[in-house]
Design an enzyme around this catalytic site. Structure first.
Site, PDB file in Angstrom:
ATOM      1  N   ASP A 143      15.492  31.399   7.906  1.00 42.14           N
ATOM      2  CA  ASP A 143      15.315  31.488   9.362  1.00 42.14           C
ATOM      3  C   ASP A 143      15.932  32.756   9.949  1.00 42.14           C
ATOM      4  O   ASP A 143      16.689  33.462   9.282  1.00 42.14           O
ATOM      5  CB  ASP A 143      15.898  30.239  10.059  1.00 42.14           C
TER       6      ASP A 143
ATOM      7  N   ASN B   9      24.026  17.805  12.572  1.00 41.98           N
ATOM      8  CA  ASN B   9      22.988  16.908  13.127  1.00 41.98           C
ATOM      9  C   ASN B   9      21.879  16.617  12.101  1.00 41.98           C
ATOM     10  O   ASN B   9      20.856  16.045  12.446  1.00 41.98           O
ATOM     11  CB  ASN B   9      22.394  17.500  14.408  1.00 41.98           C
TER      12      ASN B   9
ATOM     13  N   HIS C  83      20.116  18.918  10.372  1.00 43.10           N
ATOM     14  CA  HIS C  83      19.042  19.915  10.241  1.00 43.10           C
ATOM     15  C   HIS C  83      19.104  20.645   8.897  1.00 43.10           C
ATOM     16  O   HIS C  83      20.160  20.761   8.280  1.00 43.10           O
ATOM     17  CB  HIS C  83      19.012  20.895  11.425  1.00 43.10           C
TER      18      HIS C  83
ATOM     19  N   GLU D 162      15.402  20.987  13.555  1.00 40.43           N
ATOM     20  CA  GLU D 162      16.314  20.105  14.281  1.00 40.43           C
ATOM     21  C   GLU D 162      15.771  18.670  14.254  1.00 40.43           C
ATOM     22  O   GLU D 162      14.596  18.451  13.927  1.00 40.43           O
ATOM     23  CB  GLU D 162      16.425  20.598  15.729  1.00 40.43           C
TER      24      GLU D 162
HETATM   25  P1  PGA Z   1      27.204  26.081   8.243  1.00 39.41           P
HETATM   26  O1  PGA Z   1      25.686  25.874   8.693  1.00 39.41           O
HETATM   27  O2  PGA Z   1      27.180  26.374   6.783  1.00 39.41           O
HETATM   28  O3  PGA Z   1      27.682  27.231   9.077  1.00 39.41           O
HETATM   29  O4  PGA Z   1      27.926  24.799   8.547  1.00 39.41           O
HETATM   30  C1  PGA Z   1      24.859  25.077   7.915  1.00 39.41           C
HETATM   31  C2  PGA Z   1      23.562  24.825   8.653  1.00 39.41           C
HETATM   32  O5  PGA Z   1      23.580  24.728   9.882  1.00 39.41           O
HETATM   33  O6  PGA Z   1      22.526  24.699   7.986  1.00 39.41           O
END
Ligand code: PGA
Length: 260
Positions: free
Chosen positions: A67, A136, A138, A143
């Site tokens: 992304d 959450n 995702h 999301e």
């Molecule tokens: P993070 O993000 O490794 O910074 O916790 C993971 C994600 O949101 O996929």
């Protein structure tokens, strides 16, 4: 799903690095799906170290990141283009012309999303997709309620994701609201995927992904449909799983089982 539980972040990252290294050694021109976020930084560090110390080569690989934020140019310090340059691309021998991230600054992000999906297909699909998981649930920027059949497209970020990412920007308002992300179905089309989660903050999302119902409410639960999904956790991220004894039994200390 193969659930590997390691005692701490360091051993989890070394285990993940073993899998990436094995993929690249077995298939030097592997197509790698790459991820960003805080969790991935020690993995890229471990891979860069293996490049320096053991000659692990990424020279023939192709990469596609999950992304990129819409509205940020590749040069923007908070773009995922910048993250990847600093964390990985500048530290290994990957051919930059074969690295790909969605074009967050495209005039037509919708068209750029379709082109990205086509580029992945033209490259022959992704051999190994790295993934983190949001609190959450995702994966990529898919999301909760993201279609499980989705392909690369524009997504609006939840406030919880923007708050989690605010630490990289000056304020919540400056934290981008939109991103181009591979879809859930794009991720499921990878031949293998490897999700990493460390720390207690991820324990609830991990339990919903591994043991909860298959649901767009937790997009990571879609990995239950993937035939070759490996989940690497440290003890803290595994803290809310209920079948831990079973996972430990199959993969003691996160090792491969006798049938791998
Ligand atoms: P993070 O993000 O490794 O910074 O916790 C993971 C994600 O949101 O996929």
């Amino acid at each position: 799903m193969k659930v590997l539980i390691l005692p701490d972040e360091h051993s989890a990252m070394q285990r993940a690095a073993d899998i990436v290294a094995r993929t690249v050694r077995n298939k030097p021109d592997a197509v790698l799906g790459l991820a960003t976020g805080g969790t991935m930084l020690p993995l890229y560090e471990a891979l860069a170290q293996r490049h320096r110390d053991e000659g692990l080569s990424f020279a023939a690989t192709t990469s596609f990141n999950l992304d990129e934020y819409i509205g940020l140019a590749p040069e923007h310090p908070c773009s995922y283009h910048s993250y990847m340059r600093e964390a990985f691309f500048d530290r290994v021998d990957i051919d930059r012309t074969r690295t790909h991230l969605p074009k967050g600054d495209a005039d037509d992000p919708q068209a750029a999303s379709l082109e990205y999906e086509a580029l992945i297909e033209n490259a022959g699909g992704i051999d190994l997709q790295l993934l983190g998981i949001g609190q959450n649930g995702h994966i990529g920027f898919n999301e909760p309620t993201a279609s499980l059949g989705s392909r690369t497209r524009i997504k609006t970020l939840t406030d919880s994701t923007r708050r989690a990412n605010q630490r990289y920007f000056n304020s919540f308002e400056e934290t981008p609201r939109y991103a181009i992300t591979m879809g859930v179905a794009t991720i499921l089309a990878s031949r293998k995927c490897l999700l990493l989660a460390t720390g207690e903050a991820k324990a609830d999302a991990v339990a919903r992904m591994v043991e909860g119902p298959l649901s767009a409410a937790c997009p990571a639960s879609a990995l239950q449909l993937h035939a070759k999904a490996t989940i690497i956790l440290d003890d803290a991220a595994a803290g809310q799983l209920t079948l831990t004894d079973y996972y430990e039994n199959v993969h003691p200390q996160g090792r491969d089982s006798v049938f791998d």
